[in-house]
Design an enzyme around this catalytic site. Structure first.
Site, PDB file in Angstrom:
ATOM      1  CB  CYS A 116      -0.985  -0.017   1.166  1.00 52.07           C
ATOM      2  SG  CYS A 116      -2.379   1.141   0.922  1.00 52.07           S
ATOM      3  CG  HIS A 219      -3.574  -3.218   3.274  1.00 52.18           C
ATOM      4  ND1 HIS A 219      -2.542  -2.828   4.096  1.00 52.18           N
ATOM      5  CD2 HIS A 219      -4.088  -2.078   2.740  1.00 52.18           C
ATOM      6  CE1 HIS A 219      -2.441  -1.508   4.085  1.00 52.18           C
ATOM      7  NE2 HIS A 219      -3.346  -1.025   3.264  1.00 52.18           N
ATOM      8  CD  GLU A 221      -1.566  -5.770   5.622  1.00 53.94           C
ATOM      9  OE1 GLU A 221      -1.959  -4.614   5.872  1.00 53.94           O
ATOM     10  OE2 GLU A 221      -1.135  -6.115   4.501  1.00 53.94           O
TER      11      GLU A 221
END
Length: 246
Positions: A116, A219, A221
Site C-alpha cells: 500500500c 493489503h 496481511e
C-alpha cells in the site's frame, strides 16, 4: 536458518491524535508480523534511525525488507509537486528513512516487498510520481476505499503476463482488498507496472532487474490466512530472503 525480515513501522512524531498524541510513538499492525512469523521468517521491527552508518548496519542484519502501509501521505515535494489537497503527511523521519532504505536495498539486491503506502514509497524512491487524490484527479475511477472490512476482497486486478507477480500468484486475475486514496501516476523509470484495476489504477509495480523487488497497492496481511494467492506473496519474499542468507 530462518530469514530475518526488517519491517518498517508507522511513526507519530507527536502530531497525531490517533496514535500517542503529543508523545512520539512507533506503531504497527500485528498482522504484518504474524504473516512473516507464521510463514517461516523472523520479523524485526526497524527503528527509524537517521545516521547513514546505522541504516547500513540495520540492512546488514536483515535478509529482506517489508515496507508497510501508512495512514498519512508522502509529501508531494518528494516527487516534484506542490501539495494540492489537505491530507495529513507522513512524518519526515519515516519518509526519509524508508526512501533511503529502498534505494539501499536496490543497490544490494536485497529482497523487498512494499504494501500500500509502501508501494508508493518504492515508486517515489525510484523516481516515479503519485496521484495525490484519486477521487479528485480521476473522478471516473472506482472507489478504492472499500466500505467493508479489509479481511474481505472488493475488486479485481489484472496481473500482467510474464511478470514476477504472475509467477508468484499464478493467476491472470486476482481479487484484492482496497484502502487507499492515492496511487502511482508515473511509474519510475527502472520499474514496470505488473497489475492494474479495471479503471486503470496501477495496483502493482516491480523491478525486472532485481531478484525480488515487488510492491502492491492492496493489503495481503489481512488476507494471507484465507487466500492462497495472497499468502504466496509473503512466501515468495521469504524464499528470496533465504537465498540472500545462503
Amino acid at each position: 536458518m530462518k530469514p530475518v525480515i526488517g519491517v518498517t513501522p508507522d511513526f507519530n512524531a507527536g502530531d497525531r491524535k490517533d496514535m500517542g498524541g503529543s508523545e512520539p510513538t512507533y506503531f504497527l499492525r500485528a498482522r504484518y508480523i504474524r504473516a512473516i512469523e507464521e510463514l517461516g521468517g523472523i520479523p524485526l521491527v526497524l527503528p527509524l534511525v537517521s545516521a547513514a552508518a546505522d541504516r547500513r548496519r540495520l540492512l546488514d542484519s536483515v535478509d529482506g525488507l517489508l515496507l508497510t502501509g501508512s495512514g498519512p501521505d508522502l509529501p508531494p515535494l518528494l516527487y516534484g509537486e506542490k501539495q494540492r489537497y489537505k491530507f495529513s503527511l507522513v512524518s519526515e523521519r519515516r519518509a526519509d528513512f524508508e526512501l533511503e532504505m529502498v534505494r539501499q536495498a536496490r543497490r544490494r539486491d536485497l529482497p523487498l516487498l512494499g504494501i500500500c503506502g509502501g508501494m508508493q514509497t518504492v515508486n517515489v524512491a525510484c523516481g516515479g510520481s503519485l496521484f495525490q487524490d484519486i477521487p479528485a484527479q480521476l473522478p471516473r475511477a472506482m472507489d478504492h476505499r472499500q466500505k467493508t472490512k479489509a479481511v474481505s476482497v472488493s475488486h479485481a486486478v489484472t496481473v500482467l503476463p510474464k511478470s514476477l507477480l504472475k509467477q508468484i500468484v499464478g493467476k491472470e486475475t486476482l481479487m484484492v482488498n482496497s484502502s487507499h486514496h492515492q496511487s502511482v501516476k508515473t511509474v519510475a523509470p527502472s520499474l514496470i507496472a505488473s497489475a492494474v484495476a479495471s479503471d486503470g489504477i496501477i495496483e502493482a509495480i516491480e523491478s525486472p532487474n532485481h531478484r525480488f523487488l515487488l510492491a502492491i497497492q492492496w493489503h495481503p496481511e489481512f488476507l494471507f490466512d484465507r487466500h492462497m494467492a495472497h499468502r504466496r506473496l509473503f512466501e515468495a519474499l521469504l524464499r528470496a530472503a533465504r537465498r540472500t542468507r545462503a
